[in-house]
Scaffold this motif. Structure first.
Motif, PDB file in Angstrom:
ATOM      1  N   ARG A  12       0.832  -1.206   0.000  1.00 36.53           N
ATOM      2  CA  ARG A  12       0.000   0.000   0.000  1.00 36.53           C
ATOM      3  C   ARG A  12       0.866   1.255   0.000  1.00 36.53           C
ATOM      4  O   ARG A  12       0.470   2.281  -0.551  1.00 36.53           O
ATOM      5  N   THR A  13       2.033   1.167   0.605  1.00 38.12           N
ATOM      6  CA  THR A  13       2.967   2.292   0.580  1.00 38.12           C
ATOM      7  C   THR A  13       3.417   2.573  -0.843  1.00 38.12           C
ATOM      8  O   THR A  13       3.415   3.725  -1.288  1.00 38.12           O
ATOM      9  N   GLY A  16       0.500   4.139  -2.847  1.00 40.22           N
ATOM     10  CA  GLY A  16       0.157   5.504  -2.466  1.00 40.22           C
ATOM     11  C   GLY A  16       1.229   6.516  -2.811  1.00 40.22           C
ATOM     12  O   GLY A  16       0.946   7.556  -3.409  1.00 40.22           O
ATOM     13  N   ALA A  20       1.004   9.210  -5.941  1.00 41.53           N
ATOM     14  CA  ALA A  20       1.015  10.628  -5.584  1.00 41.53           C
ATOM     15  C   ALA A  20       2.127  11.364  -6.323  1.00 41.53           C
ATOM     16  O   ALA A  20       1.926  12.468  -6.836  1.00 41.53           O
ATOM     17  N   LEU A  53      -3.523  10.718  -1.717  1.00 35.50           N
ATOM     18  CA  LEU A  53      -2.674   9.567  -2.024  1.00 35.50           C
ATOM     19  C   LEU A  53      -1.384   9.598  -1.213  1.00 35.50           C
ATOM     20  O   LEU A  53      -0.898   8.564  -0.761  1.00 35.50           O
ATOM     21  N   PHE A  56      -2.254   8.545   2.329  1.00 33.54           N
ATOM     22  CA  PHE A  56      -2.472   7.097   2.349  1.00 33.54           C
ATOM     23  C   PHE A  56      -1.140   6.349   2.319  1.00 33.54           C
ATOM     24  O   PHE A  56      -0.880   5.474   3.142  1.00 33.54           O
ATOM     25  N   GLY A  57      -0.282   6.710   1.380  1.00 29.42           N
ATOM     26  CA  GLY A  57       0.995   6.021   1.238  1.00 29.42           C
ATOM     27  C   GLY A  57       1.920   6.239   2.423  1.00 29.42           C
ATOM     28  O   GLY A  57       2.563   5.306   2.905  1.00 29.42           O
TER      29      GLY A  57
END
Length: 128
Positions: A12-13, A16, A20, A53, A56-57
């Motif tokens: 997920r990193t 995100g 971005a 984003l 989130f990341g």
């Protein structure tokens, strides 16, 4: 909500932070390449998804490194506040560079922090 494994936070990193940065770079290119009078509505929509984003990341990056998500939100707030203070004195063509720099600083700072041992699920628990 189930706790995520370290690999899930890492995945997920990557999604995100890289998405971005892609939106920030695309917005900067569109902003710099635009000639004529400055019209914010043309390229601002590309910059809109950068902050969610990035948050989130970076929150998953902080969790991946063993820290709380609040660390990433604090970093993002400080960087965005600094960029907001510098924006009025910048020209329209350099605003894209400021957005790219502001979106690159929090992940870089989080990557320099020491890894703390976290409470992640083991590989056996992931396969149910």
């Amino acid at each position: 909500m189930n706790r995520l494994s370290r690999q899930e936070h890492g995945n997920r990193t990557v999604f995100g932070v890289f998405s971005a940065m892609a939106f920030a770079i695309a917005g900067a290119i569109l902003n710099f390449g635009g000639h004529g009078p400055f019209k914010a509505s043309e390229w601002t929509m590309v910059f809109v998804p950068v902050l969610p984003l990035l948050a989130f990341g970076c929150s998953h990056l902080a969790r991946y490194r063993g820290y709380s998500s609040g660390v990433s939100y604090g970093l993002i707030f400080l960087v965005i506040a600094g960029a907001a203070l510098a924006t009025p004195i910048l020209s329209a063509s350099t605003f894209g560079v400021v957005v790219i720099a502001a979106s690159a600083v929090p992940p870089l700072i989080l990557m320099t922090l020491n890894v703390r041992p976290g409470n992640f699920r083991s590989g056996r628990e992931n396969k149910k």
